[in-house]
Design a protein around this motif. Structure first.
Motif, PDB file in Angstrom:
ATOM      1  N   GLN A 134       5.427  -4.436  -2.254  1.00 53.32           N
ATOM      2  CA  GLN A 134       4.917  -5.312  -3.296  1.00 53.32           C
ATOM      3  C   GLN A 134       4.953  -4.625  -4.670  1.00 53.32           C
ATOM      4  OE1 GLN A 134       4.954  -8.374  -2.193  1.00 53.32           O
ATOM      5  NE2 GLN A 134       2.810  -8.941  -2.244  1.00 53.32           N
ATOM      6  N   GLU A 135       4.604  -3.336  -4.695  1.00 57.24           N
ATOM      7  CA  GLU A 135       4.663  -2.579  -5.946  1.00 57.24           C
ATOM      8  C   GLU A 135       6.096  -2.463  -6.448  1.00 57.24           C
ATOM      9  OE1 GLU A 135       2.801   1.053  -4.876  1.00 57.24           O
ATOM     10  OE2 GLU A 135       0.782   0.189  -4.766  1.00 57.24           O
ATOM     11  N   PHE A 136       7.037  -2.298  -5.522  1.00 53.46           N
ATOM     12  CA  PHE A 136       8.445  -2.245  -5.895  1.00 53.46           C
ATOM     13  C   PHE A 136       8.890  -3.567  -6.508  1.00 53.46           C
ATOM     14  CE2 PHE A 136      12.824  -3.321  -4.602  1.00 53.46           C
ATOM     15  CZ  PHE A 136      13.523  -2.335  -5.284  1.00 53.46           C
ATOM     16  N   LEU A 137       8.507  -4.675  -5.896  1.00 49.13           N
ATOM     17  CA  LEU A 137       8.874  -5.987  -6.422  1.00 49.13           C
ATOM     18  C   LEU A 137       8.313  -6.177  -7.831  1.00 49.13           C
ATOM     19  CD1 LEU A 137       8.336  -8.351  -3.322  1.00 49.13           C
ATOM     20  CD2 LEU A 137      10.457  -7.269  -4.112  1.00 49.13           C
ATOM     21  N   ALA A 138       7.078  -5.732  -8.051  1.00 45.09           N
ATOM     22  CA  ALA A 138       6.465  -5.869  -9.372  1.00 45.09           C
ATOM     23  C   ALA A 138       7.194  -5.012 -10.398  1.00 45.09           C
ATOM     24  CB  ALA A 138       4.990  -5.491  -9.301  1.00 45.09           C
ATOM     25  N   ALA A 139       7.528  -3.772 -10.016  1.00 44.29           N
ATOM     26  CA  ALA A 139       8.200  -2.863 -10.945  1.00 44.29           C
ATOM     27  C   ALA A 139       9.582  -3.381 -11.338  1.00 44.29           C
ATOM     28  CB  ALA A 139       8.305  -1.470 -10.323  1.00 44.29           C
ATOM     29  N   GLU A 140      10.270  -4.021 -10.388  1.00 45.30           N
ATOM     30  CA  GLU A 140      11.617  -4.541 -10.647  1.00 45.30           C
ATOM     31  C   GLU A 140      11.608  -5.985 -11.124  1.00 45.30           C
ATOM     32  OE1 GLU A 140      14.414  -2.776 -10.544  1.00 45.30           O
ATOM     33  OE2 GLU A 140      13.265  -0.969  -9.994  1.00 45.30           O
ATOM     34  N   GLY A 143       9.107 -10.195  -7.940  1.00 47.38           N
ATOM     35  CA  GLY A 143       8.112 -10.908  -7.145  1.00 47.38           C
ATOM     36  C   GLY A 143       7.238 -11.793  -7.986  1.00 47.38           C
ATOM     37  N   PRO A 144       6.073 -12.138  -7.400  1.00 46.24           N
ATOM     38  CA  PRO A 144       5.575 -11.640  -6.111  1.00 46.24           C
ATOM     39  C   PRO A 144       6.184 -12.384  -4.930  1.00 46.24           C
ATOM     40  CG  PRO A 144       4.010 -13.169  -7.053  1.00 46.24           C
ATOM     41  CD  PRO A 144       5.100 -13.016  -8.074  1.00 46.24           C
ATOM     42  N   ALA A 145       6.027 -11.796  -3.731  1.00 47.54           N
ATOM     43  CA  ALA A 145       6.473 -12.441  -2.509  1.00 47.54           C
ATOM     44  C   ALA A 145       5.391 -13.427  -2.065  1.00 47.54           C
ATOM     45  CB  ALA A 145       6.723 -11.400  -1.427  1.00 47.54           C
ATOM     46  N   THR A 146       5.736 -14.692  -2.013  1.00 52.20           N
ATOM     47  CA  THR A 146       4.790 -15.740  -1.607  1.00 52.20           C
ATOM     48  C   THR A 146       4.862 -15.912  -0.097  1.00 52.20           C
ATOM     49  OG1 THR A 146       5.132 -16.858  -3.731  1.00 52.20           O
ATOM     50  CG2 THR A 146       4.089 -18.126  -1.960  1.00 52.20           C
ATOM     51  N   GLY A 232      -2.345 -15.621   0.880  1.00 50.49           N
ATOM     52  CA  GLY A 232      -1.255 -14.665   0.724  1.00 50.49           C
ATOM     53  C   GLY A 232      -1.676 -13.247   0.420  1.00 50.49           C
ATOM     54  N   GLN A 233      -2.982 -13.016   0.249  1.00 44.10           N
ATOM     55  CA  GLN A 233      -3.456 -11.677  -0.052  1.00 44.10           C
ATOM     56  C   GLN A 233      -3.383 -10.792   1.193  1.00 44.10           C
ATOM     57  OE1 GLN A 233      -4.194 -10.674  -3.189  1.00 44.10           O
ATOM     58  NE2 GLN A 233      -3.492 -12.732  -3.723  1.00 44.10           N
ATOM     59  N   PRO A 234      -3.276  -9.447   0.989  1.00 42.68           N
ATOM     60  CA  PRO A 234      -3.218  -8.543   2.146  1.00 42.68           C
ATOM     61  C   PRO A 234      -4.361  -8.754   3.131  1.00 42.68           C
ATOM     62  CG  PRO A 234      -2.659  -7.352   0.150  1.00 42.68           C
ATOM     63  CD  PRO A 234      -3.073  -8.725  -0.285  1.00 42.68           C
ATOM     64  N   LYS A 235      -5.576  -9.035   2.649  1.00 45.86           N
ATOM     65  CA  LYS A 235      -6.702  -9.228   3.565  1.00 45.86           C
ATOM     66  C   LYS A 235      -6.481 -10.444   4.465  1.00 45.86           C
ATOM     67  CE  LYS A 235      -9.560 -11.906   0.311  1.00 45.86           C
ATOM     68  NZ  LYS A 235     -10.878 -11.966  -0.376  1.00 45.86           N
ATOM     69  N   HIS A 236      -5.856 -11.511   3.933  1.00 49.48           N
ATOM     70  CA  HIS A 236      -5.578 -12.691   4.729  1.00 49.48           C
ATOM     71  C   HIS A 236      -4.501 -12.402   5.774  1.00 49.48           C
ATOM     72  CE1 HIS A 236      -6.904 -14.678   0.783  1.00 49.48           C
ATOM     73  NE2 HIS A 236      -7.905 -14.834   1.637  1.00 49.48           N
TER      74      HIS A 236
END
Length: 268
Positions: A134-140, A143-146, A232-236
């Motif tokens: 997810q951090e990679f997608l944000a940096a490039e 994203g975000p990945a839905t 879509g959050q990591p906790k979910h």
């Protein structure tokens, strides 16, 4: 249900586990991004292989549900080749699979590493790698990945000479098998598929006679849950995976026999 309440085995026959997410295709994802992501993780995953992409596996529930054996034909016009990359660690027991709409973490049993790392460790590794992706997608700015769907799969290998001697012995391994008769005492091969639905999750159970790569004759027993997380959050995502894993583990215990539980050294 707490993990301590679940059936547990000291020597389970598990051969592979999979934790994964499927998301809307990343519109800006291109072939070079596989290389950029590999550069980020290469110290931990030094081996890279290119594989064909996985087709969408959307689960539909309720009145719109499609029978499990139905096949849908889809025609798509692709702007670029759809591929999937495998990123493997040096021991080849940990694997990340990445494509423009999928992220999967596998643990795979290897001859040199005979100990199953347990769900807690696999889950923690998935969480770490998913956050890094997810951090990679944000940096490039990709994203975000839905996230639309999650998956948990356990693959178990019942080996000839350990769990069974002939396929007629399967009634001593799994509780739902009674496939022999006076006319057909010993099947040549076996393949059985069942599916169950609970809310927005579908569990598929498959029993299949096969030959492993090391030429060991096995019956593969896989339990795979797919469905929609509450968000879509990591906790979910992790909460859904925990619940799916509980369903799988309980189903595995219910669908296998007490004699096998003794062989696998059931602890609870």
């Amino acid at each position: 249900m707490r993990t301590s309440d679940l059936p547990s085995f000291e020597a389970p026959p598990v051969s592979e586990t999979l934790l994964g997410v499927e998301f809307a295709p990343l519109a800006r994802w291109r072939i070079p991004h596989f290389g950029l992501f590999w550069h980020l993780i290469r110290d931990e995953y030094p081996r890279c292989d290119v594989k064909p992409s996985l087709a969408p596996q959307d689960e539909v529930f309720g009145e719109q549900s499609v029978p499990p054996l139905a096949r849908r034909i889809q025609l798509e016009f692709l702007q670029q080749p759809e591929v999937r990359c495998w990123f493997q660690d040096s021991g080849e027991s940990r694997l990340l699979q990445v494509q423009s709409d999928r992220f999967i973490h596998n643990w795979r049993k290897q001859p040199s590493l005979d100990v199953y790392p347990r769900y807690g460790q696999v889950r923690s590794r998935f969480e770490t790698e998913w956050m890094r992706f997810q951090e990679f997608l944000a940096a490039e700015k990709l994203g975000p990945a839905t996230v639309a769907q999650c998956e948990v799969t356990y693959v178990n290998h019942f080996e000839r000479g350990r769990e069974w001697a002939s396929l007629s012995d399967l009634s001593k391994v799994v509780t739902f098998w009674n496939g022999t008769s006076a006319t057909h005492p010993d099947p040549e091969s076996v393949e059985t598929v069942m599916s169950f639905v609970r809310g927005s999750t579908r569990l598929r159970v498959q029993l299949q006679h096969a030959m492993r790569r090391d030429l060991t004759e096995i019956v593969s027993f896989s339990l795979s849950a797919r469905g929609r997380p509450g968000g879509g959050q990591p906790k979910h995502i992790l909460q859904w995976m925990d619940e799916a894993r509980s369903w799988i583990v309980n189903s595995f215990a219910e669908l296998t026999t007490p004699a096998m539980h003794q062989l696998w050294k059931r602890r609870s």
